[in-house]
Design an enzyme around this catalytic site. Structure first.
Site, PDB file in Angstrom:
ATOM      1  N   ARG A 142      36.987  27.240 -47.736  1.00 38.03           N
ATOM      2  CA  ARG A 142      36.820  28.648 -48.100  1.00 38.03           C
ATOM      3  C   ARG A 142      35.357  28.978 -48.383  1.00 38.03           C
ATOM      4  O   ARG A 142      34.579  28.136 -48.831  1.00 38.03           O
ATOM      5  CB  ARG A 142      37.670  28.999 -49.314  1.00 38.03           C
ATOM      6  N   GLN A 193      32.715  22.072 -56.888  1.00 36.48           N
ATOM      7  CA  GLN A 193      31.960  22.937 -55.983  1.00 36.48           C
ATOM      8  C   GLN A 193      31.655  24.282 -56.637  1.00 36.48           C
ATOM      9  O   GLN A 193      30.561  24.829 -56.483  1.00 36.48           O
ATOM     10  CB  GLN A 193      32.749  23.148 -54.685  1.00 36.48           C
ATOM     11  N   CYS A 227      34.540  23.490 -47.232  1.00 33.57           N
ATOM     12  CA  CYS A 227      35.120  23.350 -45.895  1.00 33.57           C
ATOM     13  C   CYS A 227      36.352  24.230 -45.715  1.00 33.57           C
ATOM     14  O   CYS A 227      36.717  24.554 -44.583  1.00 33.57           O
ATOM     15  CB  CYS A 227      35.469  21.893 -45.609  1.00 33.57           C
ATOM     16  N   GLU A 286      38.749  18.916 -56.056  1.00 30.52           N
ATOM     17  CA  GLU A 286      37.339  18.861 -55.652  1.00 30.52           C
ATOM     18  C   GLU A 286      36.705  20.242 -55.703  1.00 30.52           C
ATOM     19  O   GLU A 286      35.494  20.382 -55.845  1.00 30.52           O
ATOM     20  CB  GLU A 286      37.221  18.271 -54.243  1.00 30.52           C
ATOM     21  N   ILE A 298      32.093  14.559 -50.354  1.00 35.34           N
ATOM     22  CA  ILE A 298      33.271  14.180 -49.581  1.00 35.34           C
ATOM     23  C   ILE A 298      33.065  12.817 -48.928  1.00 35.34           C
ATOM     24  O   ILE A 298      33.976  11.982 -48.880  1.00 35.34           O
ATOM     25  CB  ILE A 298      33.598  15.252 -48.521  1.00 35.34           C
TER      26      ILE A 298
END
Length: 416
Positions: A59, A123, A57, A119, A196
């Site tokens: 980059r 990813q 969300c 987080e 998320i």
């Protein structure tokens, strides 16, 4: 300084992030998992090597070896909704050593919109795995990602950078707690149970004391898994419209390419707080113009955790020191890769000589068996190891040593 696996190419990091682009612009450059196979195939066709993309969300970044950054940018735009002109306005381009250092900072949480938000490392691992599965990675990228993971782990365990509750998911709950009276009595609907969404659910249960939280996900089975851990209610996706009629607080974490919550889905006179955790934005932004609706996105939420961020800033020097230590180790490994081609040629030459001599000996003495061959193979490996060790221990003379070995064993002629 960087030792390049591809002499005619450089390692680039091409990125669009919150630092230069708002949520709407970032949404245009969001990369989706289903595009990976075609993207990998096309990237290889135009000569891009050792590459992967990470898209969150905050980059979307494209790492890889290419002759120039424009080639990477054009390919990326082809697989996104953004144009080359739009990308040039907000893009960040880093090359070679700077690109490597940037990835390490991203993995460390130093580049996160909410400082210390870890987080991002999960990813990076997920996205790298997707690209690796399609054959886009090599030894360089494998080592680079492993070093990034190591950096993240060390910073998390050895510093206070991640101390305190500061993440997008917590920021959403913090916003609710700060703006909603009697939050435990509100009807809360969480739409979307990805990573998320799951983290947000955990924070809702932990902090709001609300015992009537409803979950809706396209896959009901995924939402049902949350009931094993928490006392929450799960509804079918087909019931979304009806549930919205009685919802006081709506949290959207659907991660879709286009809006999943539109104007016609919510009655015009309905009072509601809507938190959009998705990029691209999954809530039609025009809903925010209604007087009875409070709409906030990830950029707005990031401004609400200043207190926690203040305490985390003290840990930045320690985190930077860990990055530099791991970066030095990575650079040392890169230097050893410089000698791989000549070491491999040396070994292949010895194996050729060994096979040639073994064949001649067998003609003269048919009694020669596998034992002698095994001894010869071991000797080849030992000589190769000694050659490699000498180069690494005597780097200042490596050029002369390589030139001499190439002449003695005719290594250049073999390569040609």
């Amino acid at each position: 300084m960087i030792v390049k696996p591809y002499s005619d190419k450089a390692f680039f990091a091409i990125g669009v992030s919150y630092e230069k682009a708002d949520a709407e612009t970032r949404g245009k450059f969001t990369f989706f998992p289903e595009s990976v196979p075609d993207f990998v195939r096309e990237a290889k066709e135009i000569g891009i090597d050792n590459f992967f993309i990470v898209s969150t969300c905050n980059r979307s970044e494209f790492y890889g070896f290419s002759e120039n950054p424009e080639t990477m940018m054009e390919l990326y735009c082809k697989h996104s909704k953004g144009t080359m002109e739009e990308m040039k306005e907000v893009v960040s381009i880093k090359k070679n050593d700077e690109a490597i250092h940037h990835l390490f900072q991203v993995a460390a949480g130093l580049k996160s919109q909410i400082l210390g938000d870890f987080e991002i490392i999960s990813q990076i691992k997920i996205w790298f795995k997707r690209f690796k599965k399609q054959g886009s990675s090599g030894a360089f990228l494998e080592r680079l990602i492993n070093t990034a993971i190591q950096i993240s782990k060390k910073i998390k365990t050895e510093t206070t950078l991640s101390n305190g509750a500061a993440s997008v998911s917590f920021a959403a709950v913090h916003y609710i707690m700060a703006t909603e009276p009697a939050v435990s009595e509100k009807n809360i609907l969480l739409y979307g149970i990805g990573k998320i969404g799951r983290n947000t659910c955990t924070n809702l249960i932990k902090h709001t004391q609300n015992d009537h939280i409803t979950l809706i996900n396209r896959s009901r089975e995924k939402a049902e898994l949350m009931t094993e851990k928490y006392d929450v209610l799960v509804k079918d996706h087909t019931e979304l419209i009806d549930q919205l009629k009685s919802t006081d607080i709506l949290i959207v974490a659907t991660g879709a390419e286009s809006p999943t919550i539109t104007e016609e889905m919510i009655p015009y006179d309905k009072e509601m707080t809507i938190i959009d955790l998705s990029v691209p934005e999954n809530v039609m932004h025009t809903l925010g113009s209604r007087e009875n609706i409070q709409l906030i996105n990830v950029d707005g939420l990031s401004k609400m955790v200043d207190d926690t961020i203040g305490s985390r800033k003290d840990a930045i020097p320690a985190a930077q020191e860990i990055i530099e230590t791991c970066k030095t180790e990575f650079d040392e490994w890169l230097k050893t890769r410089e000698y791989v081609p000549v070491i491999q040629s040396f070994k292949e030459r010895l194996e050729f000589l060994q096979a040639f001599e073994t064949k001649n000996l067998k003609k003269k003495n048919p009694q020669i068996n596998g034992k002698e061959t095994l001894i010869a193979e071991k000797l080849v490996q030992n000589l190769t190891n000694q050659f490699a060790s000498y180069l690494l221990e005597n780097r200042e003379n490596a050029g002369e040593t390589i030139a001499m070995m190439e002449e003695i064993f005719r290594l250049k002629q073999i390569n040609e």
